[in-house]
Write a protein that holds these residues in place. Structure first.
Motif, PDB file in Angstrom:
ATOM      1  N   CYS A   1      -9.461  -7.877  49.069  1.00 14.93           N
ATOM      2  CA  CYS A   1      -9.176  -8.977  47.979  1.00 14.93           C
ATOM      3  C   CYS A   1      -8.750  -7.564  46.942  1.00 14.93           C
ATOM      4  O   CYS A   1      -8.667  -6.430  47.010  1.00 14.93           O
ATOM      5  CB  CYS A   1      -9.836  -9.114  47.070  1.00 14.93           C
ATOM      6  SG  CYS A   1     -10.155 -11.139  47.967  1.00 14.93           S
ATOM      7  N   TYR A   2      -7.973  -8.156  46.062  1.00 11.32           N
ATOM      8  CA  TYR A   2      -7.538  -6.755  44.668  1.00 11.32           C
ATOM      9  C   TYR A   2      -7.841  -6.608  44.201  1.00 11.32           C
ATOM     10  O   TYR A   2      -9.094  -7.947  43.603  1.00 11.32           O
ATOM     11  CB  TYR A   2      -5.859  -7.832  44.095  1.00 11.32           C
ATOM     12  CG  TYR A   2      -4.656  -7.598  44.591  1.00 11.32           C
ATOM     13  CD1 TYR A   2      -3.973  -6.786  44.621  1.00 11.32           C
ATOM     14  CD2 TYR A   2      -4.023  -8.655  45.678  1.00 11.32           C
ATOM     15  CE1 TYR A   2      -2.664  -6.522  45.032  1.00 11.32           C
ATOM     16  CE2 TYR A   2      -3.132  -8.790  46.038  1.00 11.32           C
ATOM     17  CZ  TYR A   2      -2.791  -7.572  45.729  1.00 11.32           C
ATOM     18  OH  TYR A   2      -0.789  -7.776  47.121  1.00 11.32           O
TER      19      TYR A   2
ATOM     20  N   ARG B   1     -10.364 -10.394  42.919  1.00  9.08           N
ATOM     21  CA  ARG B   1      -9.006 -11.319  42.258  1.00  9.08           C
ATOM     22  C   ARG B   1      -9.141 -11.548  44.282  1.00  9.08           C
ATOM     23  O   ARG B   1      -9.407 -11.922  44.942  1.00  9.08           O
ATOM     24  CB  ARG B   1      -8.508 -10.391  42.023  1.00  9.08           C
ATOM     25  CG  ARG B   1      -9.116 -10.284  39.883  1.00  9.08           C
ATOM     26  CD  ARG B   1      -7.826  -9.182  39.440  1.00  9.08           C
ATOM     27  NE  ARG B   1      -6.624 -10.551  39.125  1.00  9.08           N
ATOM     28  CZ  ARG B   1      -6.997 -11.860  39.296  1.00  9.08           C
ATOM     29  NH1 ARG B   1      -7.313 -11.861  38.047  1.00  9.08           N
ATOM     30  NH2 ARG B   1      -5.836 -12.720  38.461  1.00  9.08           N
ATOM     31  N   GLU B   2      -7.575 -12.647  44.253  1.00  5.40           N
ATOM     32  CA  GLU B   2      -7.428 -13.127  45.107  1.00  5.40           C
ATOM     33  C   GLU B   2      -7.071 -12.397  46.339  1.00  5.40           C
ATOM     34  O   GLU B   2      -6.587 -10.657  46.490  1.00  5.40           O
ATOM     35  CB  GLU B   2      -5.800 -14.071  45.309  1.00  5.40           C
ATOM     36  CG  GLU B   2      -5.073 -12.649  44.575  1.00  5.40           C
ATOM     37  CD  GLU B   2      -3.896 -11.845  43.882  1.00  5.40           C
ATOM     38  OE1 GLU B   2      -3.393 -11.157  43.167  1.00  5.40           O
ATOM     39  OE2 GLU B   2      -5.349 -12.144  42.898  1.00  5.40           O
ATOM     40  N   GLN B   3      -7.068 -12.495  47.520  1.00 14.59           N
ATOM     41  CA  GLN B   3      -6.922 -11.568  48.877  1.00 14.59           C
ATOM     42  C   GLN B   3      -5.356 -11.471  48.643  1.00 14.59           C
ATOM     43  O   GLN B   3      -4.737 -12.078  48.801  1.00 14.59           O
ATOM     44  CB  GLN B   3      -7.207 -12.941  50.210  1.00 14.59           C
ATOM     45  CG  GLN B   3      -6.773 -12.360  51.339  1.00 14.59           C
ATOM     46  CD  GLN B   3      -7.112 -12.889  52.604  1.00 14.59           C
ATOM     47  OE1 GLN B   3      -8.842 -13.857  51.907  1.00 14.59           O
ATOM     48  NE2 GLN B   3      -7.131 -12.767  53.739  1.00 14.59           N
TER      49      GLN B   3
ATOM     50  N   CYS C   1     -13.166  -8.384  50.051  1.00 13.00           N
ATOM     51  CA  CYS C   1     -13.718  -9.590  49.538  1.00 13.00           C
ATOM     52  C   CYS C   1     -14.877  -9.919  49.735  1.00 13.00           C
ATOM     53  O   CYS C   1     -15.514 -11.115  48.634  1.00 13.00           O
ATOM     54  CB  CYS C   1     -12.982 -10.573  50.101  1.00 13.00           C
ATOM     55  SG  CYS C   1     -11.341 -10.589  50.419  1.00 13.00           S
TER      56      CYS C   1
END
Length: 412
Positions: free
Chosen positions: A371-372, A361-363, A335
């Motif tokens: 993260c993605y 992107r989000e975790q 992240c």
């Protein structure tokens, strides 16, 4: 916001000038962010593969487990569209990757109570409805479907009104649609992609007492409802100009463009496949230096969230940005990865970028610090540039000249 008067000319002689004048009759459709949206990158990726029929070709290693998708998280932007007289209002996914308009019917909740969560079209409340007996069905690669019967009625969006518009009334929806936050789909793709087919056009038009338009795109052109056969798309990403004062976190403008949303001049690229809004990518670089040796065609799709590449290309890009393939989650990266720089696409002699920060992107749940990645894979050979790309680049869809105009968005 008024659109400044401007005449924008393309760089090639084959494409004429577009006059971007709001006063001439252009129409804005504000796009609303889904208030219940929660990022779900795995679901975005799987949804895209289903849409283009590739998901069933993925191995568990390539994408991890097949997720149970909370589909409502896949829809970040929707437009408000009225159908009928008086209009019944629906939240519709405005999708350049498909061509058909459909909404749930009153019969839908008879087959699954979840359908009652959505606004359903009630034909008894419309004085202009013409219901047809023609069955209608759209099938997707995973076997999910929407089916029902066809109807013709008046539709309204922004200040545009179209008479005798064909649309699908969905009597049955599979779970992916039942769980979606939007009510239906507002397709803006080419007619060749449409699944709505009238068995007897003349008979149907006699019932409707006039010509029937099978797709929204053909309706706009055939009825000359807009001053120019184009529409511009801007999707807000939090670091551009403030949201439109009329509401919404993005906008589709039919008949013109908004020059306040982008920097420099538009570069127009010809469509390479008249089935999709598909253009050629000449090259891909990271931070304007590292050549990925990637080229080919890409579909510009407002109904897709991520950047989708053939498997080998997705692997190359993800490794370059520090992502690794997790056997359960797909491509993930720290992240705190480098968020300075960009992923750059060379098209038509110009460069169009996606900022590195938008690639993180989000975790990932139960994987602290990871993260993605916004870069995902498809077994196909065509790239798909979704909202991650469109948030960084203003897009103009030119119907008359079968081209797409691109320019970097204007940032604060």
């Amino acid at each position: 916001m008024k659109i400044p008067k401007a005449t924008l000319c393309t760089l090639t002689a084959s494409i004429s000038c577009i006059v971007g004048v709001a006063e001439a009759g252009a129409f804005k459709v504000p796009i609303h962010r889904n208030e219940r949206h929660r990022p779900n990158t795995r679901a975005h990726a799987f949804k895209t593969l289903k849409k283009y029929g590739h998901h069933h070709r993925l191995s568990p290693r390539a994408f991890g487990r097949q997720p149970v998708t909370d589909v409502e998280n896949d829809v970040e932007y929707y437009g408000i569209v009225g159908i009928g007289t008086p209009p019944q209002m629906f939240k519709l996914d405005m999708d350049t990757g498909s061509s058909d308009l459909w909404v749930p019917s009153l019969k839908c909740d008879r087959h699954n109570i979840k359908c009652a969560r959505h606004t359903r079209f009630n034909p008894s409340l419309s004085s202009t409805i013409v219901e047809l007996q023609t069955p209608w069905k759209i099938g997707y690669g995973d076997g999910s479907t929407v089916s029902g019967h066809l109807a013709v009625d008046r539709i309204e969006f922004a200040e545009i009104a179209i008479e005798n518009q064909l649309f699908g009334m969905a009597d049955r929806e599979s779970s992916s649609f039942l769980d979606d936050v939007v009510d239906g789909v507002f397709g803006l793709g080419f007619p060749s992609l449409s699944a709505l087919i009238i068995e007897n056009q003349k008979e149907a038009e006699a019932k409707a007492k006039g010509p029937i338009s099978n797709t929204v795109l053909s309706s706009i052109l055939n009825h000359e409802l807009v001053p120019a056969p184009v529409f511009g798309v801007w999707l807000g990403n939090g670091d551009g100009p403030t949201t439109d004062p009329n509401g919404g976190d993005g906008e589709f403008i039919f008949g013109s463009i908004d020059t306040s949303r982008f920097e420099g001049e538009l570069t127009f690229l010809p469509i390479t496949n008249r089935k999709y809004w598909q253009i050629k990518v000449d090259g891909v670089k990271l931070d304007r230096q590292m050549d990925m040796s990637i080229h080919g065609d890409t579909i510009i799709d407002t109904g897709t969230t991520l950047l989708v590449f053939p498997i080998a290309h997705a692997k190359k890009i993800n490794k370059a940005i520090g992502a690794v393939s997790d056997p359960w989650e797909g491509w993930v990266l720290p992240c705190d990865s480098n968020r300075v720089g960009s992923l750059d696409f060379e098209m038509g002699g110009s460069r169009f970028s996606v900022q590195r920060k938008d690639l993180v992107r989000e975790q990932v749940k139960n994987k602290a610090g990871w993260c993605y990645s916004a870069v995902t894979a498809t077994p196909g050979d065509v790239m798909i540039f979704g909202d991650v790309f469109i948030r960084n680049n203003y897009c103009v869809f030119d119907v008359e000249h079968l081209s797409i105009g691109l320019a970097p968005i204007r940032r604060q």
